[in-house]
Design an enzyme around this catalytic site. Structure first.
Site, PDB file in Angstrom:
ATOM      1  N   LYS A   1      20.031  32.553  28.044  1.00  0.00           N
ATOM      2  CA  LYS A   1      20.629  31.857  29.176  1.00  0.00           C
ATOM      3  C   LYS A   1      20.522  30.368  28.945  1.00  0.00           C
ATOM      4  O   LYS A   1      19.445  29.856  28.626  1.00  0.00           O
ATOM      5  CB  LYS A   1      19.881  32.234  30.472  1.00  0.00           C
ATOM      6  CG  LYS A   1      20.453  31.573  31.710  1.00  0.00           C
ATOM      7  CD  LYS A   1      21.615  32.359  32.269  1.00  0.00           C
ATOM      8  CE  LYS A   1      22.479  31.595  33.239  1.00  0.00           C
ATOM      9  NZ  LYS A   1      23.529  30.747  32.586  1.00  0.00           N
TER      10      LYS A   1
ATOM     11  N   GLN B   1      15.116  25.024  26.671  1.00  0.00           N
ATOM     12  CA  GLN B   1      15.586  25.988  27.676  1.00  0.00           C
ATOM     13  C   GLN B   1      14.681  27.222  27.731  1.00  0.00           C
ATOM     14  O   GLN B   1      14.439  27.779  28.797  1.00  0.00           O
ATOM     15  CB  GLN B   1      17.026  26.418  27.303  1.00  0.00           C
ATOM     16  CG  GLN B   1      17.779  27.091  28.427  1.00  0.00           C
ATOM     17  CD  GLN B   1      18.416  26.103  29.396  1.00  0.00           C
ATOM     18  OE1 GLN B   1      19.038  25.154  28.989  1.00  0.00           O
ATOM     19  NE2 GLN B   1      18.261  26.346  30.678  1.00  0.00           N
TER      20      GLN B   1
ATOM     21  N   LYS C   1      11.709  26.240  29.818  1.00  0.00           N
ATOM     22  CA  LYS C   1      12.171  25.969  31.182  1.00  0.00           C
ATOM     23  C   LYS C   1      12.455  27.281  31.923  1.00  0.00           C
ATOM     24  O   LYS C   1      12.011  27.490  33.048  1.00  0.00           O
ATOM     25  CB  LYS C   1      13.454  25.133  31.096  1.00  0.00           C
ATOM     26  CG  LYS C   1      14.056  24.753  32.433  1.00  0.00           C
ATOM     27  CD  LYS C   1      15.512  24.289  32.321  1.00  0.00           C
ATOM     28  CE  LYS C   1      15.708  23.175  31.315  1.00  0.00           C
ATOM     29  NZ  LYS C   1      17.042  22.539  31.432  1.00  0.00           N
TER      30      LYS C   1
ATOM     31  N   LYS D   1      21.507  27.964  24.066  1.00  0.00           N
ATOM     32  CA  LYS D   1      22.348  26.800  24.374  1.00  0.00           C
ATOM     33  C   LYS D   1      23.526  26.817  23.436  1.00  0.00           C
ATOM     34  O   LYS D   1      23.432  27.359  22.328  1.00  0.00           O
ATOM     35  CB  LYS D   1      21.548  25.511  24.158  1.00  0.00           C
ATOM     36  CG  LYS D   1      22.105  24.319  24.894  1.00  0.00           C
ATOM     37  CD  LYS D   1      21.617  24.295  26.324  1.00  0.00           C
ATOM     38  CE  LYS D   1      22.249  23.199  27.139  1.00  0.00           C
ATOM     39  NZ  LYS D   1      21.552  23.013  28.420  1.00  0.00           N
TER      40      LYS D   1
ATOM     41  N   GLY E   1      27.321  25.615  32.499  1.00  0.00           N
ATOM     42  CA  GLY E   1      27.743  24.261  32.165  1.00  0.00           C
ATOM     43  C   GLY E   1      26.610  23.399  31.652  1.00  0.00           C
ATOM     44  O   GLY E   1      25.427  23.752  31.711  1.00  0.00           O
ATOM     45  N   ASP E   2      26.975  22.255  31.116  1.00  0.00           N
ATOM     46  CA  ASP E   2      26.055  21.175  30.741  1.00  0.00           C
ATOM     47  C   ASP E   2      26.967  19.942  30.622  1.00  0.00           C
ATOM     48  O   ASP E   2      28.036  19.918  31.250  1.00  0.00           O
ATOM     49  CB  ASP E   2      25.321  21.492  29.424  1.00  0.00           C
ATOM     50  CG  ASP E   2      24.137  20.558  29.158  1.00  0.00           C
ATOM     51  OD1 ASP E   2      23.061  20.784  29.740  1.00  0.00           O
ATOM     52  OD2 ASP E   2      24.280  19.587  28.395  1.00  0.00           O
TER      53      ASP E   2
ATOM     54  N   THR F   1      20.802  21.496  40.236  1.00  0.00           N
ATOM     55  CA  THR F   1      19.943  20.748  39.315  1.00  0.00           C
ATOM     56  C   THR F   1      19.455  19.468  39.984  1.00  0.00           C
ATOM     57  O   THR F   1      18.255  19.146  39.956  1.00  0.00           O
ATOM     58  CB  THR F   1      20.681  20.440  38.003  1.00  0.00           C
ATOM     59  OG1 THR F   1      21.253  21.648  37.512  1.00  0.00           O
ATOM     60  CG2 THR F   1      19.735  19.863  36.971  1.00  0.00           C
TER      61      THR F   1
ATOM     62  N   ASN G   1      27.344  15.665  37.104  1.00  0.00           N
ATOM     63  CA  ASN G   1      26.920  16.707  38.045  1.00  0.00           C
ATOM     64  C   ASN G   1      25.481  16.518  38.514  1.00  0.00           C
ATOM     65  O   ASN G   1      25.203  16.537  39.717  1.00  0.00           O
ATOM     66  CB  ASN G   1      27.094  18.083  37.378  1.00  0.00           C
ATOM     67  CG  ASN G   1      26.502  19.184  38.231  1.00  0.00           C
ATOM     68  OD1 ASN G   1      25.356  19.596  38.036  1.00  0.00           O
ATOM     69  ND2 ASN G   1      27.252  19.640  39.212  1.00  0.00           N
TER      70      ASN G   1
ATOM     71  N   SER H   1      21.379  29.541  38.599  1.00  0.00           N
ATOM     72  CA  SER H   1      22.241  30.405  37.774  1.00  0.00           C
ATOM     73  C   SER H   1      21.710  31.838  37.799  1.00  0.00           C
ATOM     74  O   SER H   1      22.478  32.802  37.878  1.00  0.00           O
ATOM     75  CB  SER H   1      22.264  29.915  36.327  1.00  0.00           C
ATOM     76  OG  SER H   1      23.180  28.856  36.152  1.00  0.00           O
TER      77      SER H   1
HETATM   78  P1  NDP Z   1      27.957  15.579  33.127  1.00  0.00           P
HETATM   79  O1  NDP Z   1      28.879  15.710  31.978  1.00  0.00           O
HETATM   80  O2  NDP Z   1      28.399  16.029  34.462  1.00  0.00           O
HETATM   81  O3  NDP Z   1      27.497  14.046  33.278  1.00  0.00           O
HETATM   82  C1  NDP Z   1      26.862  13.394  32.233  1.00  0.00           C
HETATM   83  C2  NDP Z   1      26.591  11.959  32.639  1.00  0.00           C
HETATM   84  O4  NDP Z   1      25.746  11.348  31.673  1.00  0.00           O
HETATM   85  C3  NDP Z   1      27.836  11.105  32.694  1.00  0.00           C
HETATM   86  O5  NDP Z   1      27.692  10.086  33.643  1.00  0.00           O
HETATM   87  C4  NDP Z   1      27.903  10.542  31.273  1.00  0.00           C
HETATM   88  O6  NDP Z   1      28.612   9.320  31.175  1.00  0.00           O
HETATM   89  C5  NDP Z   1      26.442  10.330  30.957  1.00  0.00           C
HETATM   90  N1  NDP Z   1      26.235  10.519  29.507  1.00  0.00           N
HETATM   91  C6  NDP Z   1      26.361  11.662  28.817  1.00  0.00           C
HETATM   92  N2  NDP Z   1      26.135  11.483  27.509  1.00  0.00           N
HETATM   93  C7  NDP Z   1      25.887  10.171  27.375  1.00  0.00           C
HETATM   94  C8  NDP Z   1      25.576   9.360  26.267  1.00  0.00           C
HETATM   95  N3  NDP Z   1      25.476   9.855  25.024  1.00  0.00           N
HETATM   96  N4  NDP Z   1      25.352   8.050  26.500  1.00  0.00           N
HETATM   97  C9  NDP Z   1      25.430   7.536  27.746  1.00  0.00           C
HETATM   98  N5  NDP Z   1      25.743   8.275  28.837  1.00  0.00           N
HETATM   99  C10 NDP Z   1      25.951   9.557  28.651  1.00  0.00           C
HETATM  100  O7  NDP Z   1      26.618  16.322  32.684  1.00  0.00           O
HETATM  101  P2  NDP Z   1      25.429  16.879  33.595  1.00  0.00           P
HETATM  102  O8  NDP Z   1      25.242  16.015  34.778  1.00  0.00           O
HETATM  103  O9  NDP Z   1      25.644  18.328  33.776  1.00  0.00           O
HETATM  104  O10 NDP Z   1      24.193  16.719  32.596  1.00  0.00           O
HETATM  105  C11 NDP Z   1      23.366  15.558  32.569  1.00  0.00           C
HETATM  106  C12 NDP Z   1      22.029  15.884  31.926  1.00  0.00           C
HETATM  107  O11 NDP Z   1      21.370  16.899  32.696  1.00  0.00           O
HETATM  108  C13 NDP Z   1      22.088  16.451  30.510  1.00  0.00           C
HETATM  109  O12 NDP Z   1      20.935  16.042  29.813  1.00  0.00           O
HETATM  110  C14 NDP Z   1      22.013  17.961  30.723  1.00  0.00           C
HETATM  111  O13 NDP Z   1      21.533  18.631  29.587  1.00  0.00           O
HETATM  112  C15 NDP Z   1      21.023  18.002  31.871  1.00  0.00           C
HETATM  113  N6  NDP Z   1      21.010  19.216  32.680  1.00  0.00           N
HETATM  114  C16 NDP Z   1      22.159  19.687  33.256  1.00  0.00           C
HETATM  115  C17 NDP Z   1      22.109  20.804  34.067  1.00  0.00           C
HETATM  116  C18 NDP Z   1      23.302  21.320  34.794  1.00  0.00           C
HETATM  117  O14 NDP Z   1      23.154  22.260  35.564  1.00  0.00           O
HETATM  118  N7  NDP Z   1      24.486  20.743  34.624  1.00  0.00           N
HETATM  119  C19 NDP Z   1      20.852  21.546  34.267  1.00  0.00           C
HETATM  120  C20 NDP Z   1      19.687  20.917  33.677  1.00  0.00           C
HETATM  121  C21 NDP Z   1      19.789  19.812  32.896  1.00  0.00           C
HETATM  122  P3  NDP Z   1      30.070   9.326  30.480  1.00  0.00           P
HETATM  123  O15 NDP Z   1      30.950  10.072  31.426  1.00  0.00           O
HETATM  124  O16 NDP Z   1      30.413   7.883  30.364  1.00  0.00           O
HETATM  125  O17 NDP Z   1      29.909  10.013  29.167  1.00  0.00           O
HETATM  126  O1  2IT Z   2      19.960  22.520  30.811  1.00  0.00           O
HETATM  127  C1  2IT Z   2      20.151  23.392  31.674  1.00  0.00           C
HETATM  128  O2  2IT Z   2      19.226  23.975  32.230  1.00  0.00           O
HETATM  129  C2  2IT Z   2      21.540  23.709  32.018  1.00  0.00           C
HETATM  130  N1  2IT Z   2      22.457  23.084  31.496  1.00  0.00           N
HETATM  131  C3  2IT Z   2      21.834  24.836  32.976  1.00  0.00           C
HETATM  132  C4  2IT Z   2      21.827  26.155  32.269  1.00  0.00           C
HETATM  133  C5  2IT Z   2      22.271  27.333  33.090  1.00  0.00           C
HETATM  134  O3  2IT Z   2      22.373  28.402  32.474  1.00  0.00           O
HETATM  135  O4  2IT Z   2      22.527  27.232  34.289  1.00  0.00           O
END
Ligand code: NDP
Ligand code: 2IT
Length: 465
Positions: free
Chosen positions: A110, A131, A134, A146, A185-186, A230, A261, A397
């Site tokens: 997952k 992951q 976690k 992943k 998603g991520d 998240t 997100n 999830s």
């Molecule tokens: P999104 O794609 O929705 O948003 C990512 C954000 O981070 C954007 O504002 C983006 O800016 C910025 N960003 C991404 N990569 C870079 C980079 N290399 N340099 C600078 N800015 C960057 O992703 P999420 O919000 O889903 O994910 C954000 C973080 O949270 C990640 O580390 C992800 O692994 C983690 N995460 C996500 C979960 C989820 O449920 N979605 C769960 C747990 C952890 P720009 O648009 O300009 O690229």
């Molecule tokens: O990093 C994370 O925990 C996620 N991107 C969410 C993973 C999931 O299966 O909901």
């Protein structure tokens, strides 16, 4: 945020301590580096976990004897594939897709899918490794995995994203299944992409297997609160850390990096609980809004119109966009890095500490460099490591999978209450584990040890696997 760094050299980043008192762990680490050359983020994530484990090895020599740590550092399966698709101009595009099925001791693999041009095997491997621990911390029946691709969705039309997703799933589907591997998603993958991916899986598999993906739309098997989970969960975790110190969130000045997100729903929950977020960012710079980030506008700019963060400042008086700026220079009491790995370094951490920061909760995966972590811990800042603080997304999830399996759907209030309870439980587990192992308040150590032991104990029960 600072420009994310990738470490050069042998994989021991600045700020990493020697693996105290354990030649075995040092040998394991060097084997990981040798076997996974150039995968620097994976080396970094492994090293951080190994640093926490020396104390476990001393207490549990039985685990070392059966090479459980070596086994946990080696993914069960890694898939790399070509993804060919055609853009709107008719040009052929070639990308690389990945799925690392890291560990299935506790349940089906997952973990999310990341679409970003920086994605490499090392990125996906570090994320799958994190992951695994976690997911173990959530206490839910999910293993770790992943995936993703070096595809850049920025500036692509919906049709291009759809064609990419269809091509990606045409290979990936054979590795998935409700009981086998369940992506979500991520970065770069949200409800739109999950829709295209689910549609293609359904066509190929010829069955409506809701539980094969999570983060689905609410009208077709998704769960309420998954989108928010998240960010909300990270704030619940932060709240628990503050309460453990007799503090509260009320009136606190916060910074949230990113504006995707995780960041958006972190801002939402911080505001609901009486704190004030004065800055957020994307890869082009940050916005500063002393009155507090206006959430409806942020959602309009980022979720609806998919614009750069500068559009927020253009539409709201009294705010400022700082192109290429480092969001951590804005003074705050609470920092929530919610963008990407290694976005907050030692220098940023020192700046935050000297500006009066008292707590950090990581919404992103591994956003703080090892040196940054050390600076926070030495300064007595409450530091909530990502694999505990951001576990609310994957936990919800798992709640989505539970609803799909029982063909049921729960209301918002009930689902959010489940999430809040899960985050409380994770906090308690991590907190108590840190105390038990002689490092009170060290959430990094507590999370790594508690997550590791849950996975290790299941693997032990299964024999040599
Ligand atoms: P999104 O794609 O929705 O948003 C990512 C954000 O981070 C954007 O504002 C983006 O800016 C910025 N960003 C991404 N990569 C870079 C980079 N290399 N340099 C600078 N800015 C960057 O992703 P999420 O919000 O889903 O994910 C954000 C973080 O949270 C990640 O580390 C992800 O692994 C983690 N995460 C996500 C979960 C989820 O449920 N979605 C769960 C747990 C952890 P720009 O648009 O300009 O690229
Ligand atoms: O990093 C994370 O925990 C996620 N991107 C969410 C993973 C999931 O299966 O909901």
């Amino acid at each position: 945020m600072s420009e994310p760094v990738v470490y050069e050299g042998a994989g021991v980043a600045p700020g990493m301590a020697p693996l105290a008192g354990s030649e075995d762990l040092e040998a394991i680490y060097h084997a990981v580096v040798r076997r996974n050359p150039a995968e620097l983020e994976f080396h970094q994530a492994t090293r951080e976990v190994l640093e926490s484990l020396s104390i476990v090895v001393a207490k549990r020599p039985d685990l070392a004897q059966r090479k459980i740590i070596e086994r946990i550092c080696e993914p069960e399966r890694q898939v790399i594939f070509r993804v060919v698709w055609q853009d709107d101009a008719g040009e052929v595009q070639v990308n690389r897709g990945f799925r690392v099925q890291f560990n299935s001791a506790l349940g089906p693999y997952k973990g999310g899918l990341r679409f970003h041009p920086s994605v490499s095997l090392g990125t996906i491997k570090f994320l799958g490794f994190e992951q695994t621990f976690k997911n173990a911390l959530t206490g839910m029946p999910i293993g770790g995995g992943k995936g993703g691709a070096d595809f850049d969705p920025k500036g692509r039309s919906d049709d291009e994203v759809m064609r990419f997703c269809q091509s990606f799933m045409t290979e990936l589907y054979r590795h998935l299944g409700e009981y086998r591997d369940v992506p979500a998603g991520d970065i770069g993958v949200g409800a739109r992409e999950i829709g295209y991916l689910f549609g293609q899986y359904k066509r190929i598999a010829n069955q409506y297997e809701s539980g094969v993906l999570t983060g689905k739309g609410l009208g077709w098997g998704g769960s309420l609160v998954r989108k928010e989970a998240t960010g909300y969960g990270a704030v619940f975790f932060l709240n628990e850390m503050l309460r453990a110190r007799g503090l509260s969130l009320e009136g606190r000045r916060c910074i949230v990096s990113g504006s995707g997100n995780v960041a958006v729903y972190t801002v939402e929950k911080l505001h609901q609980l009486g704190a004030k977020v004065v800055a957020c960012s994307d890869s082009s710079g940050y916005v500063y809004d002393e009155a507090g980030i206006e959430l409806d506008l942020l959602k309009q700019v980022k979720e609806v119109e998919r614009l750069r963060i500068s559009a927020y400042a253009e539409r709201r008086a009294g705010t400022r966009f700082v192109p290429g700026g480092n969001v951590w220079e804005v003074p705050c009491e609470i920092a929530m890095p919610s963008a990407t790995q290694n976005e907050l370094n030692g220098r940023d951490a020192r700046m935050l500490v000297s500006n009066g920061c008292i707590a950090v909760a990581e919404g992103a995966n591994m956003p703080t460099t090892p040196e940054g972590v050390r600076v926070f811990q030495e300064a007595g800042v409450a530091f909530g490591v990502g694999k505990a603080a951001n576990a609310g997304g994957v936990a919800t999830s798992a709640l989505e999978m539970q609803q799909n399996a029982s063909r049921d759907s729960w209301n918002f209030e009930y689902t959010e209450q489940r999430l809040a309870q899960i985050m409380k439980d994770i906090h308690r587990t991590v907190y108590e584990t840190a105390e038990e192992y002689g490092a009170p308040g060290n959430y990094v150590l507590g999370a790594n040890i508690a997550g590791f032991l849950r996975v290790a104990e299941a693997m032990e029960a299964f024999g040599l696997i």
